[in-house]
Design an enzyme around this catalytic site. Structure first.
Site: not given
Ligand code: HDD
Length: 737
Positions: A89, A162, A353, A376
């Site tokens: 990402h 997503n 996160h 994360y």
């Protein structure tokens, strides 16, 4: 194991006065802003600088002196401008806004930001692609990230999702393998931002659990028209917990108010060259123009006792819950109304996160989610080189922060006093523990019992049913696009064995689908290839129950085409003109477009003024070298004999029209313009009415004769635009664009 949460203890301590920070995120950022236009140039120490064009030298032709503190500081700062890009990402675009619930969700969750329809919670959203590096193109075929940070009164809550509801893998331990295989090859760093290479399909074909997600990635969902026209999914099953402690399973959905729309593959590839910032520019410009992107948040709720009533496992992230089984419940709306001031400080430094939770929302045992809970913060440590990334303005909560975290690189907070431990008496026992009633976060007390074992539940072992469900739910046009995408992706795979193995997997999805894919990549549909799952699956009580669970064969809610929102708002129309255009018609049609919320741009051979047949002038916004049909949703060519004569001689204009036709976009013209359509290979259109003055919409090609009414013409054009694309133009295959 049923455990006690320590935050319930110490109820005897006095209640702290909770300071609610009334400042907005905007306001909070204010103190960190710098506007160089307003003041003298200074050094980092605040010393005014009188000259920044020449370094300090021993003589005007001599060497630069080390004592030039301004030069050294400026250069050092520049040399250190980069932070590591995100491992996935890496490329993204962000926007600020707010979220507001429609009604109280208190029945289901005690999360305060979902409980009061009068509360607007500031948010920051970052949309992203997954595979490409920071400088890669926006329109590549890929999953899109949709990460939202809610700055709630009870602390930050991150929904890191997503634009597709399933995921590739079931257990986070496979994530490094997945990402290694899809990223550029380690020996030559190719290809950039693309799954179309041997290593990805080698991995995917050996991991049948990827099959459902592969169907989504090969579908048009992987090439969104705009971040504003894209759904978002929390993917995992999470938990909602209400004030009475009752828990329910929950899946999160974002739905764009403009509907879900996609590009076509040829267009996406060309855009990657013509404007590789296509999606971030679209988001930025929409917000600048006041067309604020809006998304509705909905949830699917499942009662705890219904956990095992489906034929798939709610903890398996490669599955979705069909909306036909559990309908969406609208929760509220998010509006993105402000662009960041500084890309790096805000968008690049935003740190999300999935474990940033607020009371009333909790995680489940989904093994993919559990792994994310580690990854994360770990990745942020690599990016920021310090645990103090939570103090960067974009990541700081609006809720007050009081704890004994201290020190480390780049610590911002200046903790006061001697006491930096708990329990303490020297600090009057502060900061006090927050009992649950005062908003203290209490983890849901789920009973957990099991042997330590590297295995998956047998209930995760059906990798094809939902891939088939996806295929069954598409329209024929959507299926065709998916097959063509597979031809591209697998067509780039050199290994015949890998291609065969993947098609073998596809035979388990649908025989016709597999045949159609195989036909385009030069292989026979293979028989007898072992496509059984990898992984160590263990049968258990839960998987036995699930075998007979609820399922559907088709889910119309999955198809974008079947769920189109017929709006033209914020769509872009190119108007092709040269000198001699019909000004009356142009003015009327343009006004109708504007009234409907459509933006239009005049496109011509060169920039500058174009003269109408009646002498009026319009300004060409774009020339052919600076734009292309791929940058518009529809095109309109006003009548005007001279203008059309000139366009007939312009290869770029003809290409513009044929390309738009091939990409199934609405096209409108009248009078002499019809000649242009014929020359531009706009085929199969019935132009019989061209002389009659009648207005005709034939598969999105809107034509009008000389006597036609401009308003009726504009209305029909707008109708054609509401359909977005006209996939039923079979003739497009014959168009050489
Ligand atoms: Fe992830 C970033 C979404 C699985 C590890 N992920 C990242 C971002 C999004 C997602 C939207 C970008 C956030 C931003 O804009 O800064 N990831 C997902 C979804 C997943 C998923 C929806 C499956 C349901 N991710 C996943 C797994 C792992 C990671 C299984 C590892 C165990 N993801 C990361 C990461 C990233 C990340 C390495 C890179 C940058 C970052 O976290 O902040 O930690």
């Amino acid at each position: 194991m049923k455990g006690k949460d320590s935050s319930n203890e110490n109820k005897h301590l006095p209640k702290p006065t909770v300071k609610v920070d009334e400042k907005s995120k905007d306001h909070q950022l204010e103190e960190f802003r710098s506007d160089p236009r307003k003041d003298y140039l200074t050094t980092d120490q605040g010393v005014p600088v009188n000259h920044t064009d020449d370094s300090l030298k021993a003589g005007s032709r001599g060497p630069t002196l080390l004592e030039d503190f301004h030069f050294r500081e400026k250069m050092t700062h520049f040399d250190h401008e980069r932070m590591p890009e995100r491992v996935v990402h890496a490329r993204g675009a962000g926007a600020h806004g707010y979220f507001q619930p429609y009604q109280s969700m208190a029945e289901f969750t005690k999360a305060k930001f979902l409980s009061d329809p009068n509360v607007k919670t500031p948010v920051f959203v970052r949309f992203s692609t997954v595979v490409g590096s920071r400088g890669s193109a926006d329109t590549v075929r890929d999953v899109r990230g949709f990460a939202t940070k809610f700055y709630t009164q009870e602390g930050n809550y991150d929904l890191v999702g997503n634009n597709m509801p399933p995921f590739f893998i079931q257990d986070a331990i496979k994530f490094p393998d997945l990402v290694h295989s899809i990223k550029p090859d380690p020996d030559n760093d190719m290809p950039q931002a693309s799954a179309a290479h041997d290593t990805f399909w080698d991995f995917a074909s050996l991991m049948p659990e990827t099959t459902h997600m592969l169907m989504w990635v090969l579908s048009d969902r992987a090439i969104p028209r705009s971040f504003r026209m894209m759904e978002g999914f929390g993917v995992h099953t999470f938990r909602f917990i209400n004030a009475a402690g009752k828990s329910r399973f929950v899946k999160f959905h974002w739905r764009p108010m403009l509907g879900t729309h996609s590009l076509v593959w040829d267009e996406a590839q060309k855009l990657a060259g013509k404007d590789s910032d296509w999606l971030r520019r679209d988001l930025w410009e929409a917000i600048e123009m006041g067309d604020y992107p809006e998304f509705e948040l909905s949830v699917q709720l499942v009662e705890e006792e219904d956990e095992l009533k489906f034929d798939f496992d709610l903890l398996d992230a490669t599955k979705l819950i069909p909306e036909e089984l559990v309908p969406l419940k609208p929760v509220g709306k998010m509006v993105l109304n402000r662009n960041p001031d500084n890309f790096f400080a805000e968008t690049e430094q935003a740190a999300f996160h999935p474990g940033n939770l607020v009371p009333g929302i909790d995680v489940t045992n989904d093994p993919l989610l559990q792994g994310r809970l580690f990854s994360y913060v770990d990745t942020q440590l690599n990016r920021f080189n310090s645990a103090n990334f939570t103090e960067v303005p974009i990541n700081r909560p609006l809720a007050p922060v009081h704890n004994f975290q201290q020190d480390g690189f780049m610590r911002q907070t200046i903790n006061k006093g001697k006491v930096n431990y708990w329990p303490n008496s020297l600090g009057d026992g502060n900061p006090m523990l927050a009992p649950e009633e005062a908003g203290g976060y209490v983890h849901y007390q789920e009973r957990v019992d099991g042997h330590k074992i590297r295995a998956r539940s047998q209930s995760f072992n059906d990798h094809y049913s939902q891939a088939t469900l996806f295929w069954n739910s598409l329209t024929e046009a959507e299926k065709k696009h998916l097959v063509e995408a597979a031809h591209f992706e697998l067509g780039k795979v050199k290994s015949v064995e890998v291609r065969k193995r993947q098609v073998a997997n596809f035979t388990r999805v649908d025989a016709d689908f597999a045949r159609r894919v195989a036909a385009g990549i030069g292989i026979e549909v293979p028989a007898d290839i072992d496509t059984s799952s990898t992984g160590n699956y263990e049968d258990n009580e839960a998987s036995k129950k699930m075998k007979k669970g609820k399922s559907v064969k088709e889910s119309p809610a999955i198809s974008m085409e079947r769920n189109k929102i017929e709006t033209v708002k914020t769509r872009k129309v190119a108007i092709l003109v040269e000198d001699g255009f019909d000004c009356n018609e142009l003015t009327q049609v343009r006004a109708a477009l504007k009234a409907a919320g459509v933006q239009s741009k005049i496109v011509s051979k060169f920039l500058g003024k174009r003269k109408a047949s009646t002498g009026e002038e319009v300004n060409a916004d774009k020339s052919h070298v600076t734009t292309g049909s791929i940058m518009f949703d529809a095109i309109y060519i006003p009548d005007g004999e001279k203008s059309i004569e000139a366009l007939l001689k312009e290869g770029d204009a003809l290409h513009f029209i044929s390309e738009a036709f091939k990409h199934c976009k609405p096209i409108a013209t009248s009078g002499h313009g019809i000649k242009l359509l014929e020359r531009a290979f706009v085929l199969g259109v019935d132009f019989a009415d061209k002389t009659s003055g009648k207005v005709v919409n034939h598969k999105g090609v809107v034509t009008a004769g000389n006597e036609a009414d401009a308003d009726a013409f504009a209305d029909l054009f707008l109708d054609a635009m509401k359909k977005h694309r006209h996939w039923d133009r079979e003739e497009k295959e014959m168009v050489p664009a």
